[in-house]
Scaffold this motif. Sequence first.
Motif, PDB file in Angstrom:
ATOM      1  N   GLN A 121       0.827  -1.208   0.000  1.00 45.37           N
ATOM      2  CA  GLN A 121       0.000   0.000   0.000  1.00 45.37           C
ATOM      3  C   GLN A 121       0.861   1.257   0.000  1.00 45.37           C
ATOM      4  O   GLN A 121       0.535   2.239  -0.669  1.00 45.37           O
ATOM      5  N   GLY A 124       1.845   2.112  -3.378  1.00 43.07           N
ATOM      6  CA  GLY A 124       0.752   2.318  -4.315  1.00 43.07           C
ATOM      7  C   GLY A 124       0.281   1.050  -5.002  1.00 43.07           C
ATOM      8  O   GLY A 124      -0.302   1.106  -6.092  1.00 43.07           O
ATOM      9  N   GLN A 125       0.538  -0.097  -4.376  1.00 38.21           N
ATOM     10  CA  GLN A 125       0.143  -1.380  -4.954  1.00 38.21           C
ATOM     11  C   GLN A 125      -0.989  -2.005  -4.144  1.00 38.21           C
ATOM     12  O   GLN A 125      -1.167  -1.716  -2.966  1.00 38.21           O
TER      13      GLN A 125
END
Length: 225
Positions: A121, A124-125
């Motif tokens: 997170q 950005g995953q």
Amino acid sequence: AQQQALQKRDDTLVVAEGDDAPENYPEDLRRVTMGTFHSICAKILRSNGSLLASLPSVEKDMIGRVADGAVNLDSNFAIMDASNQLRLLKEILVAEKVDLDRLSVKPIQVLEAIGKIKEAQSLGQNLFAQKDEKGRPKPVSALLKMAGQVYSLYREKTLSNNALDFDDLIILTREMLLQYPELRQKLHRRWPHVLVDEFQDTSRLQLDLVKLLTSHSLFAVGDAD
């Protein structure tokens, strides 16, 4: 004891003090600050504790979970070691009636999966929406599903009790430095020279930290292989 625990967790980060070093430090301490990634990050977070509660990831994890809208997270945070984390996780698993024996999963594996969710997170995953090379959704493992089931409650219990785990020290420091360029500039003035030992073992998040902290010079020491 807490410092000893931190020292066992990662490699050495050395930062040479610059013009902003406290004047009351002995000369040798004013010139060099030495510690692991985790201990240096803890130092940065405690020095800037007023910014913790407003970090986007903290607000996201606590949204709708604090009655008065305030997050009890500041510079006095406690650092949870592995035993504290496991104790909290086991309490949550019991409360949520999660049966680990059914899948032959150990609590430490769930804890590691929670760490992977947090790391993803922060980059950005989304581990729950990954696709293969043909663009088809990748199946989510039972372990990851189980970690996802208790993730929110684990974060709520941790942050609302003004506590951080070892993963948080790295993740939140990186986030803080990205969110506040003025803080980066302040640390650049204080630590113009950075040395990293055992560089070959540096993780993606730790490498990001090195880049964020480096302004004038970086010296990395690692194994050739």
